[in-house]
Enzyme design. Structure first.
Site, PDB file in Angstrom:
ATOM      1  N   ASP A   1       3.463   3.474   7.615  1.00 11.46           N
ATOM      2  CA  ASP A   1       3.412   2.807   6.048  1.00 11.46           C
ATOM      3  C   ASP A   1       4.959   2.813   5.796  1.00 11.46           C
ATOM      4  O   ASP A   1       5.262   2.047   4.729  1.00 11.46           O
ATOM      5  CB  ASP A   1       2.740   3.306   5.296  1.00 11.46           C
ATOM      6  CG  ASP A   1       1.164   2.618   5.370  1.00 11.46           C
ATOM      7  OD1 ASP A   1       0.820   1.661   6.001  1.00 11.46           O
ATOM      8  OD2 ASP A   1       0.082   3.499   4.862  1.00 11.46           O
TER       9      ASP A   1
ATOM     10  N   LYS B   1       1.485   2.071  -3.105  1.00  9.26           N
ATOM     11  CA  LYS B   1       1.126   0.572  -2.511  1.00  9.26           C
ATOM     12  C   LYS B   1      -0.318   0.305  -2.799  1.00  9.26           C
ATOM     13  O   LYS B   1      -1.014   1.301  -2.675  1.00  9.26           O
ATOM     14  CB  LYS B   1       1.767   0.328  -1.045  1.00  9.26           C
ATOM     15  CG  LYS B   1       1.012   1.094  -0.037  1.00  9.26           C
ATOM     16  CD  LYS B   1      -0.050   0.350   0.601  1.00  9.26           C
ATOM     17  CE  LYS B   1      -0.763   1.200   1.686  1.00  9.26           C
ATOM     18  NZ  LYS B   1      -2.199   1.339   1.899  1.00  9.26           N
TER      19      LYS B   1
END
Ligand code: C5P
Length: 286
Positions: free
Chosen positions: A138, A11
């Site tokens: 996350d 990401k």
């Protein structure tokens, strides 16, 4: 014996803002996240017996419960009330570690998605994200992937219109970063500039790649120790001079990335950055 192979994409933070420090010592965040095709590949195998066996192509990764992939499997087994039998997790790492790209969290999310399918658990994405919340901040975003807004510690995830497809050059400088130190530095000073998160959301809504690229911003860049900040700035400048529409740092760094609307320009930028930074990658958005 049953087996499944799953991808764990890296990401990027299109924006990263740190809001209030909370009573539990953590900070509330507001982050627009984006997945890229650069990914680890995990193969999960379940057979009769017990225990978790991890293997990986990187010698220095932990192979016990400290590895988020193993932690995710244990949390899922508890939450769903199922025995895993003997679980083997093989991780082929491609995403750089300790890079601000959520490599470990994405591996954990891939284990949640993969086991859910392999064992036919039938958990929904929000249910998997809630299990992931207990593994790492996350992980909930990584359960969803693509373009999303993450708030709170990262557990409140809202899907967003996808960033228009583009090419990405990523460069990970050689210095380490300490997440607790960067949060402490932010606590110790007034943040002068923050990302225009509302503008980023509007650009995504409008399918405006240039508008999104202009609004890339990460508050952690300003509190990096000065020689590291200079290195990040230098890499951003090289990417911008090579034609990036925008450039920023991801997460707590140190990875710097630039967005490109043309593969030839991205390739030339990749070649320009690689001599300065051996850990450089050319990828594209998911
Ligand atoms: O999430 P992780 O455990 O890697 O975070 C490491 C440290 O960073 C935490 O112990 C905390 O000091 C800080 N942190 C924070 N707010 C967050 C995430 C991390 O203050 N949202």
């Amino acid at each position: 014996m049953a087996s499944i192979t799953v991808q764990a994409p890296a990401k990027l933070n299109l924006t990263l803002d740190v809001l209030e420090r909370r009573p539990d010592g953590y900070h509330d965040m507001k982050m627009v996240m984006q997945s890229v095709k650069l990914a680890d590949t995990l193969t999960l195998t379940v057979e009769p017996g017990e225990g978790i066996a991890l293997s990986t192509n990187l010698g220095f990764l932990p192979l016990d419960g400290k590895n988020l992939a193993a932690a995710a499997a244990l949390r899922l087994s508890e939450a769903a009330g199922v025995e895993l039998g003997r679980l083997s997790i093989d991780i082929r790492k491609r995403v750089p570690v300790c890079a601000g790209m959520a490599g470990g969290s994405s591996d954990a999310a891939a284990v949640l998605r993969g086991l859910n399918e392999l064992l036919g658990l039938g958990l929904t994405r929000p249910e998997l994200a809630r299990v992931g919340e207990r593994v790492g901040s996350d992980v909930p975003y990584c359960v969803y992937g693509c373009t999303a807004l993450a708030e709170g510690r990262g557990e409140r995830v809202t899907a967003l219109p996808a960033l228009p497809h583009c090419w990405v050059v990523l460069a990970k400088p050689g210095f380490p970063v300490s997440t607790p130190e960067l949060f402490a530095r932010l606590d110790g000073q007034r943040v002068r500039c923050r990302p225009d998160t509302a503008g980023m959301l509007a650009a995504l809504e409008a399918g405006d790649l240039n508008g999104a690229a202009r609004r890339l911003f990460n508050v952690f860049e300003e509190v990096l120790p000065s020689y590291r900040r200079d290195r990040v700035r230098e890499l951003k400048q090289v990417l911008l001079r090579a034609g990036a529409l925008g450039a920023s740092m991801s997460g707590t760094g140190p990875t710097v990335f630039g967005l490109f609307d043309d593969p030839g320009t991205a390739e030339a930028a990749f070649e320009a950055v690689r001599p300065l930074c051996p850990d450089t990658f050319l990828s594209e958005t998911v």
